[in-house]
Every structure is written in C-alpha cells, then in structure tokens.
Motif scaffolding. Structure first.
Motif, PDB file in Angstrom:
ATOM      1  N   PHE A  54      41.423  -5.292  26.099  1.00  0.00           N
ATOM      2  CA  PHE A  54      41.637  -6.704  26.423  1.00  0.00           C
ATOM      3  C   PHE A  54      41.868  -6.814  27.937  1.00  0.00           C
ATOM      4  CE2 PHE A  54      45.939  -5.097  25.876  1.00  0.00           C
ATOM      5  CZ  PHE A  54      46.676  -5.761  26.850  1.00  0.00           C
ATOM      6  N   TYR A  55      41.671  -8.023  28.472  1.00  0.00           N
ATOM      7  CA  TYR A  55      41.825  -8.266  29.914  1.00  0.00           C
ATOM      8  C   TYR A  55      42.996  -9.208  30.140  1.00  0.00           C
ATOM      9  CZ  TYR A  55      40.885  -9.900  34.668  1.00  0.00           C
ATOM     10  OH  TYR A  55      40.993 -10.215  35.994  1.00  0.00           O
ATOM     11  N   CYS A  56      43.900  -8.812  31.054  1.00  0.00           N
ATOM     12  CA  CYS A  56      45.057  -9.635  31.399  1.00  0.00           C
ATOM     13  C   CYS A  56      44.755 -10.343  32.724  1.00  0.00           C
ATOM     14  CB  CYS A  56      46.313  -8.774  31.519  1.00  0.00           C
ATOM     15  SG  CYS A  56      47.756  -9.730  32.042  1.00  0.00           S
ATOM     16  N   GLU A  57      44.683 -11.684  32.696  1.00  0.00           N
ATOM     17  CA  GLU A  57      44.374 -12.453  33.893  1.00  0.00           C
ATOM     18  C   GLU A  57      45.537 -12.494  34.876  1.00  0.00           C
ATOM     19  OE1 GLU A  57      43.158 -16.249  32.471  1.00  0.00           O
ATOM     20  OE2 GLU A  57      41.121 -15.581  31.952  1.00  0.00           O
ATOM     21  N   VAL A  58      46.732 -12.230  34.377  1.00  0.00           N
ATOM     22  CA  VAL A  58      47.883 -12.189  35.275  1.00  0.00           C
ATOM     23  C   VAL A  58      47.892 -10.887  36.064  1.00  0.00           C
ATOM     24  CG1 VAL A  58      50.405 -12.117  35.388  1.00  0.00           C
ATOM     25  CG2 VAL A  58      49.264 -13.747  33.868  1.00  0.00           C
ATOM     26  N   CYS A  59      47.723  -9.764  35.359  1.00  0.00           N
ATOM     27  CA  CYS A  59      47.727  -8.451  36.010  1.00  0.00           C
ATOM     28  C   CYS A  59      46.376  -8.098  36.627  1.00  0.00           C
ATOM     29  CB  CYS A  59      48.124  -7.368  35.001  1.00  0.00           C
ATOM     30  SG  CYS A  59      49.756  -7.623  34.284  1.00  0.00           S
ATOM     31  N   ASN A  60      45.347  -8.871  36.265  1.00  0.00           N
ATOM     32  CA  ASN A  60      43.996  -8.630  36.774  1.00  0.00           C
ATOM     33  C   ASN A  60      43.548  -7.204  36.447  1.00  0.00           C
ATOM     34  OD1 ASN A  60      41.597  -9.312  38.080  1.00  0.00           O
ATOM     35  ND2 ASN A  60      42.336  -8.659  40.096  1.00  0.00           N
ATOM     36  N   ALA A  61      43.746  -6.789  35.166  1.00  0.00           N
ATOM     37  CA  ALA A  61      43.417  -5.423  34.753  1.00  0.00           C
ATOM     38  C   ALA A  61      43.087  -5.408  33.263  1.00  0.00           C
ATOM     39  CB  ALA A  61      44.586  -4.489  35.048  1.00  0.00           C
ATOM     40  N   SER A  79      57.373  -4.963  32.958  1.00  0.00           N
ATOM     41  CA  SER A  79      57.917  -5.424  34.246  1.00  0.00           C
ATOM     42  C   SER A  79      56.807  -5.917  35.182  1.00  0.00           C
ATOM     43  CB  SER A  79      58.698  -4.284  34.909  1.00  0.00           C
ATOM     44  OG  SER A  79      57.848  -3.154  35.107  1.00  0.00           O
ATOM     45  N   LYS A  80      55.661  -5.234  35.161  1.00  0.00           N
ATOM     46  CA  LYS A  80      54.549  -5.627  36.044  1.00  0.00           C
ATOM     47  C   LYS A  80      54.053  -7.025  35.683  1.00  0.00           C
ATOM     48  CE  LYS A  80      49.829  -4.363  37.369  1.00  0.00           C
ATOM     49  NZ  LYS A  80      48.717  -3.398  37.179  1.00  0.00           N
ATOM     50  N   HIS A  81      53.855  -7.256  34.391  1.00  0.00           N
ATOM     51  CA  HIS A  81      53.338  -8.542  33.935  1.00  0.00           C
ATOM     52  C   HIS A  81      54.336  -9.661  34.231  1.00  0.00           C
ATOM     53  CE1 HIS A  81      50.830 -11.117  31.283  1.00  0.00           C
ATOM     54  NE2 HIS A  81      51.991 -11.722  31.043  1.00  0.00           N
ATOM     55  N   VAL A  82      55.593  -9.407  33.973  1.00  0.00           N
ATOM     56  CA  VAL A  82      56.622 -10.428  34.191  1.00  0.00           C
ATOM     57  C   VAL A  82      56.719 -10.790  35.671  1.00  0.00           C
ATOM     58  CG1 VAL A  82      59.090 -10.896  34.064  1.00  0.00           C
ATOM     59  CG2 VAL A  82      57.923  -9.782  32.145  1.00  0.00           C
ATOM     60  N   GLN A  83      56.669  -9.768  36.550  1.00  0.00           N
ATOM     61  CA  GLN A  83      56.792 -10.012  37.989  1.00  0.00           C
ATOM     62  C   GLN A  83      55.612 -10.835  38.521  1.00  0.00           C
ATOM     63  OE1 GLN A  83      57.134  -6.440  40.291  1.00  0.00           O
ATOM     64  NE2 GLN A  83      57.357  -7.529  42.230  1.00  0.00           N
ATOM     65  N   ARG A  84      54.412 -10.473  38.110  1.00  0.00           N
ATOM     66  CA  ARG A  84      53.223 -11.187  38.601  1.00  0.00           C
ATOM     67  C   ARG A  84      53.159 -12.611  38.035  1.00  0.00           C
ATOM     68  NH1 ARG A  84      49.371  -8.315  41.231  1.00  0.00           N
ATOM     69  NH2 ARG A  84      47.776  -9.831  40.631  1.00  0.00           N
ATOM     70  N   ALA A  85      53.583 -12.775  36.801  1.00  0.00           N
ATOM     71  CA  ALA A  85      53.592 -14.116  36.203  1.00  0.00           C
ATOM     72  C   ALA A  85      54.574 -15.024  36.939  1.00  0.00           C
ATOM     73  CB  ALA A  85      53.943 -14.021  34.724  1.00  0.00           C
ATOM     74  N   THR A  86      55.714 -14.475  37.325  1.00  0.00           N
ATOM     75  CA  THR A  86      56.703 -15.264  38.072  1.00  0.00           C
ATOM     76  C   THR A  86      56.141 -15.703  39.424  1.00  0.00           C
ATOM     77  OG1 THR A  86      58.472 -14.003  37.011  1.00  0.00           O
ATOM     78  CG2 THR A  86      59.041 -15.263  38.992  1.00  0.00           C
ATOM     79  N   THR A  87      55.425 -14.787  40.097  1.00  0.00           N
ATOM     80  CA  THR A  87      54.823 -15.111  41.404  1.00  0.00           C
ATOM     81  C   THR A  87      53.771 -16.198  41.279  1.00  0.00           C
ATOM     82  OG1 THR A  87      55.197 -12.827  42.121  1.00  0.00           O
ATOM     83  CG2 THR A  87      53.629 -14.151  43.397  1.00  0.00           C
ATOM     84  N   LEU A  88      52.928 -16.080  40.267  1.00  0.00           N
ATOM     85  CA  LEU A  88      51.855 -17.060  40.082  1.00  0.00           C
ATOM     86  C   LEU A  88      52.393 -18.444  39.747  1.00  0.00           C
ATOM     87  CD1 LEU A  88      49.226 -14.935  38.102  1.00  0.00           C
ATOM     88  CD2 LEU A  88      49.047 -15.763  40.450  1.00  0.00           C
TER      89      LEU A  88
END
Length: 648
Positions: A54-61, A79-88
């Motif tokens: 699957f592709y995660c648009e938040v993590c771009n991976a 943690s990676k997904h949560v951090q990037r989602a907060t930034t976006l």
C-alpha cells in the motif's frame, strides 16, 4: 548407556524440528474497501509496486500489506507517520481559497516590483529613487494588499534590472545569435566618469524584420586593435556564440584601432572570417567630408557661430534682451545653437538659426555696444556687419543638406545598403554639376570623372552657389566688392573640390570591391529587373551561399523576375518576406534559397549609428550625479530598454 542413547535421540528430534520448513506469513492483498475506512481514507492509496503493498501519501512511501488491516492501523500510529501528519496539517490546503488568494497577491507583488524597475529604466530615473517611490506607493494606497507587500528598494531594483529584465533580454539575444547570421557594430567611448567602454550592437533578422539590438557593454582600459579583438572574441566564446560561422558583417568608424591597415580590429576579425563584410560607417565618413570641405572657407564663419552662442546663451539677461528684439522684428524666439564637433548634423542647424536671427542679432549687438560698452560685443558686431559673412552662411545653407540628408538617411535602422551606391553617386554627381561642365559629367562614367582637372571646370562666374546666393549676386544686394566676390567664388570652388576629394577617398568608385554595393541594388524591388543574374554577387558571399546551391539560387531569381507580386515596395524587407511565404504545390517553399540569401544580405551593416545611440542612452543614465553606475548595471538598463521597446 541409556543416558547416551536418550541424548542422541533428543538431538535428532531437534535437527528434524529445525529442518522443518517454516510457514510463510500470509500477505494480505490490497483491498479497495480500506480507502473508505475513516481512519485511513485521508492517507491510504494503492501502491504501484504490486497488490501486496500500500502507499502512504503522508509518508510518501510504499509499505507491505502483511498483517492486513491491523498492519495499516499499526503504521498509522507509527512515530514517522504521526510527525509528518502533524506537519502537513499546519500547511494550507492547496485548493483552499485563502491560499489561492495569497499566491495571487504574491504574484502581483512581484509583477509590480518588476514594473516599477522597468518604469524607472524607461524614463532614465535614478535607481536610488526606488527607496522613496516604494514608500510613496504605500502611502497613497494604504488599503492595497499589493502595495503593502512591495519592497523594491534601490538594491532590489538594481538586481531586478540586472538579473530579471536585463538578463531575460540578453538570453533571448544570445539564443538568436547561436543559430542566426548576424553583423556586429562596434564602437568605444569614454563616459562622464572617465571609464572607457566598448559597446557591441548586433544586427540580425527576427520576426519578419531587421533588428539593431544592444548586445554588451565591456569596460576596456586599453583600446588597441588587439585588446578590442580579445574582448570581442572572449565574449563570443563565453556565451557559446559561433561567430566564425554566423558573423557575416562588421561596421565601425574609421579610427585606426577599428579600421587600421595592419593590426586593427577589422584586420584581426578578417583573419578569422576571410569572407567577413567590413563597412566603415558612412555617416562618420560624410560628416568628415563636410568638415574638411568647410576648412576651405574663412575660419571667421565658424568663429562667429561660437562667439555669438557663448556671448548670449548662458546669460538670462542677454537672452531676455534678444527676445525683445526678436519680438520687435516678428521673429520666432528661437534659441541659438552651438556648433558641436561630435554631432554630425549640428553645423547645418547652426547656420540656419544664424540666418533666421541675423537681423535680431545685429540689433542686439548694436545695443550691447552702445549701451553696455562691451568690447566682445563690438568685435562680434563688426564681424556680423561684414557683407561676406552672410553670403557664406547662405552658401553653406545650400550645400550642407547634401551631406546631412544622406547622413540622416543612413542612420535609419531599415536596410539601406542596397541604396548606398546610388545615393552616394547621386550626391557626388550633384556636387560635380555645380562646378564641372554638364556635358562632361553626363557623358562620363562616375568612376572616370576627373573633378580636379581645371580643363573640365565651368568659368568661375558660372559656378553654382545656391538659389539665395545666385539671387543676391544677380540683383546686386550682396554688397561685396569685385575682389571680395571673386575670392568668395574661388573659395566656394575649393569647397566643392575638397568635398569631392574627401568623398572619393572614402567611397572610391574605381575600387572593384565597391561593385558589391552596386550589385546589392537588386534588393530594391523597383530595380530587380535590371539585374540579369545574382550569381556574381552570391559568389562573393560563400559564407551565405554554398557553391552547389548557386544554380538553384540563380534559377529562383530568374523565375521571380517574371512573377508579378502586388506588395508595397517600401521597405524592401516587406516585399521579400512576401516572396519567402510563396509555396509550391507540395507545400514546400518556392524560393527557399533566394529568401535565405536575401534575409542575410539585409543584415549587412551600412553604418554604425546604432552604437552612437547606445552612447546617447548611457549619457542619459550615467551623469555627473549618477557617475558610479557600473557596466553591469548599465548593461541591464540598456537590455531592459530593449525589452520594453519590444513589448510596446
């Protein structure tokens, strides 16, 4: 023994257990229904790798689907997904109306700053003014979002001129020169800050017309022919301009470093490009012809023009008194003009203005002598009252337009090289008809006329001196004695002889190389049928026409002569552009070789007046107050001016 056997048995069981193949974990295939899950719909998408990712648009991976939905929810809490989602979440949404508005305002601010810089360049306003202009705009438009955002100080304004508007125009020119035939116009001059610059202007065909465009301004502390050559070649190499194959002509004034016989710029360029067309500026040449001829007249004529100007022009009181005499005589209150050595057309205008205001000047200086008791005024008045002064001015008023009119015509940016031979020969013959026998001039080829042979002269009384002088002599109003009249006629004859001598020195009709100007006359649609073939001309330009294409070129020419085309005859480039658009039945260009050849010929230079205009623009910008402008900024200003002119 029993214990040993039990140990061996247990070891064998362990080996069997280890050798037993492990069961692969089941990889759940991607399910489209997951995209509708409220917990995953904002970031989940199908992977392009395969169905088990699957592709995660938040993590771009991309990630594996092993573990199914539970694995996706586990990734959501990483943690990676949560951090990037907060930034976006902190960034504006791309389709948000406020974000679009911000982008629009930002674009308008940049556009406004460029317009401010362009406005200042167009009107030759000091770039330092940008500091105050920006504050003024904000003050008169306090409610404007764009005005609030403008921050175009002098530093930013200078960088816009150098790196945005100026560089954009410069890049366009360089791209054209990399693929197009062009001529180079060169001159050097010293500005108000004692900085010597080499100005380069290129002449090339683009968008259906011939363009004389500023190319570069290069500081040159040393102006020898070799130094100028090194600067020009270094510039071409730096910007990847194939000058050896693309440069077809060069023009400049007749200075020794430009057109000297041994080691000048033209000689060095000719070594690199054997078939380069070289042209001494005809405008400089004709100005010099007039100057040398005027030396045959009494020096007092020029002295009077300078003395009158210097006495009156810089005093408000004297200008006011002169204006009163002008009004008394019903004359227009025109100011007096100064005879400049560096302006080609100034002498004729000075003469006309002196004759126009002659009676007012007599009254003015008479008043100055008797009322103010000024010795300088007494000397000027005595000269103005000399009868021969006015008649010499009348002679100059007649003869100088032959030089200035041709000079004006050859300063045109339109192609004039095909008219050069006929126009110069016409002026030459007109001057000859003033003092040579008319039958001799009419029946002798222009290159064989001996203008300095007294046997061919008319009698001195029949030398033509202009309508005003002729009328003055005829009715006896000149007031000269017989001796003065004889001396006047003799000096005017010497003027004619010297003018013809200087003209032939610069445009020798006997020189075989000048035949190219005569053959270029076919560019004029009205004269094209008088040329049977253009092969002789084409053979002199092997850099424009390959030998194998001569037959095709001449065949197209001979066919065109018999084709009627209803096109305005002036300027000639319009006619030839119409010819270039004619098609054959299969859609190919009918006169392909001829059109390319003619376009390139139109790029040949007839003068270097375009470079003189560049120096005039420099003087408008680099003044005593703005004397620290560097060459880079001046180049940006000049390129921006060209860009503005193209957009209008």
């Amino acid at each position: 023994m029993a214990s040993d056997s039990d140990s061996v048995h247990s070891d064998s069981n362990e080996e069997k257990r280890l050798k037993k193949p492990q069961k692969k974990p089941y990889a759940q295939k991607y399910m489209s229904s997951w995209e509708k899950d409220p917990l995953m719909e904002k970031w989940l998408a199908r992977s392009k790798i395969n169905e088990r990712h699957f592709y995660c648009e938040v993590c771009n991976a991309d990630y594996t689907t092993v573990g199914g939905r539970s694995n996706l929810l586990k990734h959501r809490k990483s943690s990676k997904h949560v951090q990037r989602a907060t930034t976006l979440r902190k960034q504006p949404v791309i389709n948000n109306q406020s974000f679009k508005r911000e982008r629009q305002v930002s674009h308008q601010i940049k556009y406004s700053e460029i317009r401010i810089a362009a406005f200042m360049v167009e009107h030759n306003i000091a770039l330092n003014t940008a500091d105050h202009l920006t504050k003024l705009i904000k003050a008169i438009s306090p409610d404007s979002e764009v005005a609030k955002g403008i921050s175009c100080s002098r530093t930013k304004c200078t960088k816009i001129v150098q790196n945005v508007t100026g560089y954009s125009q410069f890049e366009q020119i360089v791209q054209c020169l990399q693929t197009t035939k062009f001529s180079l116009l060169v001159d050097e001059s010293t500005d108000v800050s004692a900085t010597k610059h080499l100005a380069l202007v290129v002449r090339f065909f683009n968008n259906g017309r011939i363009n004389d465009v500023f190319l570069a301004l290069i500081p040159t502390p040393i102006v020898t022919g070799q130094a100028l050559y090194d600067h020009v070649i270094a510039f071409f190499k730096k910007h990847n301009i194939p000058y050896i194959s693309n440069m077809i002509g060069s023009a400049s004034d007749g200075a020794s470093n430009m057109f000297g016989t041994h080691h000048s710029l033209s000689v060095l360029l000719k070594k690199d490009i054997p078939h380069l067309f070289l042209m001494k500026c005809i405008c400089h040449s004709f100005a010099l012809c007039a100057n040398y001829a005027c030396e045959k007249l009494p020096r007092v004529i020029e002295d009077i023009a300078r003395d009158v100007f210097n006495y009156i022009q810089h005093s408000y009181k004297r200008l006011s008194v002169l204006k009163q005499f002008q009004e008394f005589l019903g004359l227009k209150p025109h100011k007096l003009l100064h005879p400049s050595q560096t302006r080609w057309l100034s002498l004729l205008q000075v003469v006309k203005r002196l004759l126009e205001q002659y009676d007012a000047l007599i009254l003015f200086f008479t008043d100055a002598v008797y009322e103010d008791k000024v010795l300088a005024a007494d000397m000027i008045l005595s000269r103005l009252k000399e009868k021969y002064v006015k008649i010499y001015l009348q002679f100059l008023e007649y003869v100088l337009p032959y030089f200035t009119n041709l000079n004006l015509e050859m300063q045109s940016e339109e192609t004039k090289i095909h008219q050069l031979y006929s126009r110069v020969s016409t002026v030459y013959k007109t001057l000859l008809n003033c003092f040579l026998k008319s039958d001799y001039v009419r029946n002798t080829a222009v290159e064989k006329i001996l203008f300095d042979n007294p046997h061919n002269f008319v009698v001195i009384e029949e030398v033509y001196l202009g309508a005003k002088v002729t009328a003055s002599i005829s009715n006896g109003s000149h007031g000269l004695s017989l001796e003065q009249l004889s001396d006047f006629r003799l000096r005017c004859l010497q003027f004619y002889i010297e003018a013809c001598k200087q003209l032939v020195k610069r445009f020798n009709f006997q020189d075989p190389n000048l035949q190219v100007f005569k053959e270029l006359g076919f560019l004029d649609p009205t004269q094209m049928r008088s040329h049977n073939s253009i092969a002789p001309l084409a053979s002199k330009f092997p850099n424009l026409v390959h030998e194998n294409a001569l037959n095709d070129l001449d065949s197209e020419w001979r066919e065109l002569k018999n084709l009627e085309i209803n096109v305005p005859l002036a300027p000639s480039i319009d006619y030839w552009e119409t010819v270039s658009k004619l098609k054959l039945g299969d859609g190919s260009v009918k006169f392909h070789h001829l059109s390319d050849f003619v376009r390139n010929l139109h790029c040949l230079p007839h003068s270097s007046a375009a470079v003189e205009r560049i120096f005039s623009q420099i003087q408008l910008n680099k003044t005593k107050v703005r004397n620290r402008l560097e060459a880079e900024t001046l180049s940006g200003i000049l390129h921006t001016k060209t860009l503005i002119g193209n957009d209008q």
